[in-house]
Design an enzyme around this catalytic site. Sequence first.
Site: not given
Ligand code: M6R
Length: 622
Positions: A76, A499, A518
């Site tokens: 990535w 989501k 606002h």
């Molecule tokens: O593994 P984590 O819970 O720390 O990840 C946090 C965020 O990267 C994760 O919740 C992200 O926002 C998801 N894509 C939400 O669906």
Amino acid sequence: MCGIVGYTGREQAAPILLDGLSRLEYRGYDSAGLAVRDGGAPAEVVKAVGKLHHLADKTDQGRALRGQCGIGHTRWATHGDPTVINAHPHVSGNIAAPGGGAAESDVVGVHNGIIENYAELKEKLLRHGYVFYSDTDTEAVVKLVDYYYKKYGIGPVDAITRTMVRVRGSYALALMFRDYPGEIFAARKDSPLIIGTAEDASYLASDVPAILKYTRSVYYIDNLQVARVSPGHAVFYDLNGDETAVPLTEITWDAAAAEKDGFEHFMLKEIHEQPAAVRDTLNSLVKDGRADLGAAGLTEDIIRSLNGIVIAACGSAWHVGMAAQYVIEDLAGIPVRVELASEFRYRSMPMNENTLVIVISQSGETADSLAALRVAKERGALTLAVVNVVGSTIAREADHVLYTLAGPEIAVATTKAYSAQLAAMDVLAAEMARARGMITGEHYARLLEELAALPDKIRRVLEDKERLQWFSSKISNAHDIFFIGRGLDYAVSLEGSLKMKEISYIHSEAYAAGELKHGTISLIEQGTLVIGVLTQSRLFEKTVSNMMECKSRGASLMGITVNGNFAVEDSVNFTVYVPKTDEHFTPSLAVVPLQLLGYYTSVSRGLDVDKPRNLAKSVTVE
Ligand code: M6R
């Protein structure tokens, strides 16, 4: 994020590596590569941009790469564009054919993470005659290992530890040395890496699903450790090069838990696993009608000593924190601040040993959340991790850990982990309220009963999914969607909006309903969809009024409310009802239709639901 796999044993390595990489696809990537070696021959490297099937095609499903030892990677992009030349593995030699080829190099490696001082390292290596072919930070690390290996005439472990002392940043590394056939060397700092062993084979992976099919016996290599891996065997070293013991852990997940199990997508499967995820999490935290936080070491004395709570997390986990703040403040009377972990780490927030910093994370590896945890510890706060992945870095470094029992979550968009986190935070809130004498025993028992009833109520919400599927097909061409609510309903709106946008690519915003007027209300035009979350009786009328303000400017309306609030149908175009529960816990029910809405909208638009563009499951870089 990037994925690492490795294999050494008696089988042909390439098909196993491709299989492992396919199980890490959910993490997000834009190119992939393999390095495989046959006995003492140099490693053969093949790389391809795009989906994994390009790499599989290029290697005849792995059959074209002969050898029983190899490493693989899905990249990535961070440093350098997603091109073949920048894809991993990288080699210590000075020339690498763009698409791969035999690597006449002494060291070949793959890397997850970010090397912050790579420019300075590159300059040093250039002065020593190394020629760079890629824009990656990884190439600098592989060449630095090679440099120490040759300069000091030392073994791989010492060359790697010297490199570890010199580099700044985060890394999980898997390296092969030409002089050490059949062996893979690994090291890590702040980026996950596990080693699995079976009778005649060993496996490396950045995440459990990649190797679950082959073995359940794994070593969680610790921060700043090196591993020397041979078939069926792994030896660990500390930074001084001294051997160190790492316990062998049995993975208890069922391999089927990481399969789609007849569902079209992992996300839909995981949405349906929520009753079980919430029930298992609750059962692990509540015993005989009492919250049992003993395993986490959160004693009543600790809870009573708190004068403030800070919740730090990212993305959906932050949304859990946003919901939890209302519940904790309301029930337990402790002031709560909720901070984005990426911001918290650079703030100078005053805290002391009576401040509890709660880091919520599914993966337990999110770089910003991990950094927030470390900052909190440095400042003397007590830390609690609410984590799903056992043995993850955040779980290991926090003073106390509450595990959620959601099982492996594969879809990038979190659903069941979010719900399990909400349940864990609700138990914590109820227990804090009890321990601090803020609620009666009767009230406490009622709260726990309501929590215990949630799994069944979630299952009932799921039964209504066909209506949401129908509605999603109607809105799939929307340009903007607004999610509004007040209090806990605002917290759920944040998750509903995320989501929707992350998997359907429709712009959406979540707004505290009272704040719309606002400024943001100027974006409402004829046909804009506004979704109001209306589960809090005290705030119901107010949010409905805010929805009406939108309607009178052309918006079409959807409402999510609790059974019995049927009058809402007079005002909105589409209504979804969820069962009644204690109002502190309605987010666990209201979030489910919002997850389904995001899911079905993405499906209607023909998108890659489980692996949305530009996103990674676990964000292990800053
Ligand atoms: O593994 P984590 O819970 O720390 O990840 C946090 C965020 O990267 C994760 O919740 C992200 O926002 C998801 N894509 C939400 O669906």
